[in-house]
Design an enzyme around this catalytic site. Structure first.
Site, short mmCIF file in Angstrom:
data_model
loop_
_atom_site.label_atom_id
_atom_site.label_comp_id
_atom_site.label_asym_id
_atom_site.label_seq_id
_atom_site.Cartn_x
_atom_site.Cartn_y
_atom_site.Cartn_z
N SER A 111 103.39 20.49 82.85
CA SER A 111 102.89 19.24 82.27
C SER A 111 103.69 18.87 81.01
O SER A 111 104.91 18.70 81.09
CB SER A 111 101.39 19.35 82.01
N ASP A 169 97.96 14.55 92.23
CA ASP A 169 97.84 14.69 90.78
C ASP A 169 97.45 13.35 90.15
O ASP A 169 98.16 12.36 90.31
CB ASP A 169 99.18 15.17 90.20
N HIS A 196 96.60 18.45 89.57
CA HIS A 196 97.32 18.84 88.36
C HIS A 196 97.06 20.31 88.04
O HIS A 196 96.25 20.65 87.18
CB HIS A 196 96.86 17.95 87.19
#
Length: 221
Positions: A111, A169, A196
């Site tokens: 991320s 996601d 995610h």
């Protein structure tokens, strides 16, 4: 004489509002699956995240960030900004970690950590930092929309890279990952059906990681 294979050393760069401790737990399956081949080092970002202002949460949790894109220390990946508050501190920490705890064969980011890892790949190629690594694993990565970071996306990146993302996601939309993947010319792109998170199946990473192990041990012969 038996030659003992050298383990890969990978610097793990956690996501926004996570920590080195949390990321170590999230990578538990991978650490176990590659314990004979990989040694992970987990780095904690230098800036504490306010759970109240970022998520409206009163929980007492410790989360950290590599940078913010507002003056009041909030970060949203999908929001353009002229700011990258605290980014220079994170760069200094990376250089310090490579100097004191390196060398590292590769970096792995998730991320915001994956966005940071992408920038580090660019900065290494441009010789802007005193660091050296041979590959990157980018999970749920994206191009930073902070204007000061635009300069890191102006050329293709040649380092071997594994790019992983989830097709459902909602935090980092797949198109953001696909956009950042265009920067890399020596890449493997793998998609999973989830959201995610970091897929834990060893098979997802095996071919790429074992190729990096082979390269390292060939170089050390």
């Amino acid at each position: 004489m038996t030659v003992v294979p050298h383990k890969l050393r990978i610097l793990a760069i956690h996501g926004y509002a996570q920590s080195d401790v949390i990321f170590k737990m999230k990578l538990g399956s991978l650490r176990k699956g590659f314990k004979k081949d990989v040694e992970f080092e987990f780095l904690n970002a230098p800036h504490q995240v306010s759970m109240k202002s970022n998520f409206g949460s009163d929980k007492i949790e410790e989360g950290y960030a590599w940078w913010f894109n507002t003056e009041d220390h909030i970060f949203k990946a999908i929001t353009p900004s002229n700011l990258s508050v605290g980014f220079e501190d994170s760069l200094a920490l990376i250089e310090k970690t490579f100097k004191e705890s390196g060398p590292f064969d590769g970096i792995l980011g998730f991320s915001q950590g994956a966005s940071f890892a992408t920038i580090l790949c660019s900065m290494q190629q441009k010789k802007l930092l005193q660091i050296k690594f041979d590959f990157a694993i980018i999970i749920s990565g994206f191009k930073s929309l902070c204007v000061p970071h635009a300069t890191y996306y102006d050329e293709k990146i040649s380092i071997p890279t594994l790019i992983v993302y989830g097709e459902t996601d909602k935090i980092i939309p797949p198109e953001m990952v696909q956009e950042v993947s265009k920067l890399f010319i020596n890449k493997t792109v793998l998609k999973h059906e989830g959201g995610h998170y970091i897929p834990s199946r060893k098979e997802f990473y095996r071919d790429f990681i074992m190729a990096m192990v082979l390269n390292k041990n060939k170089d050390n012969c």
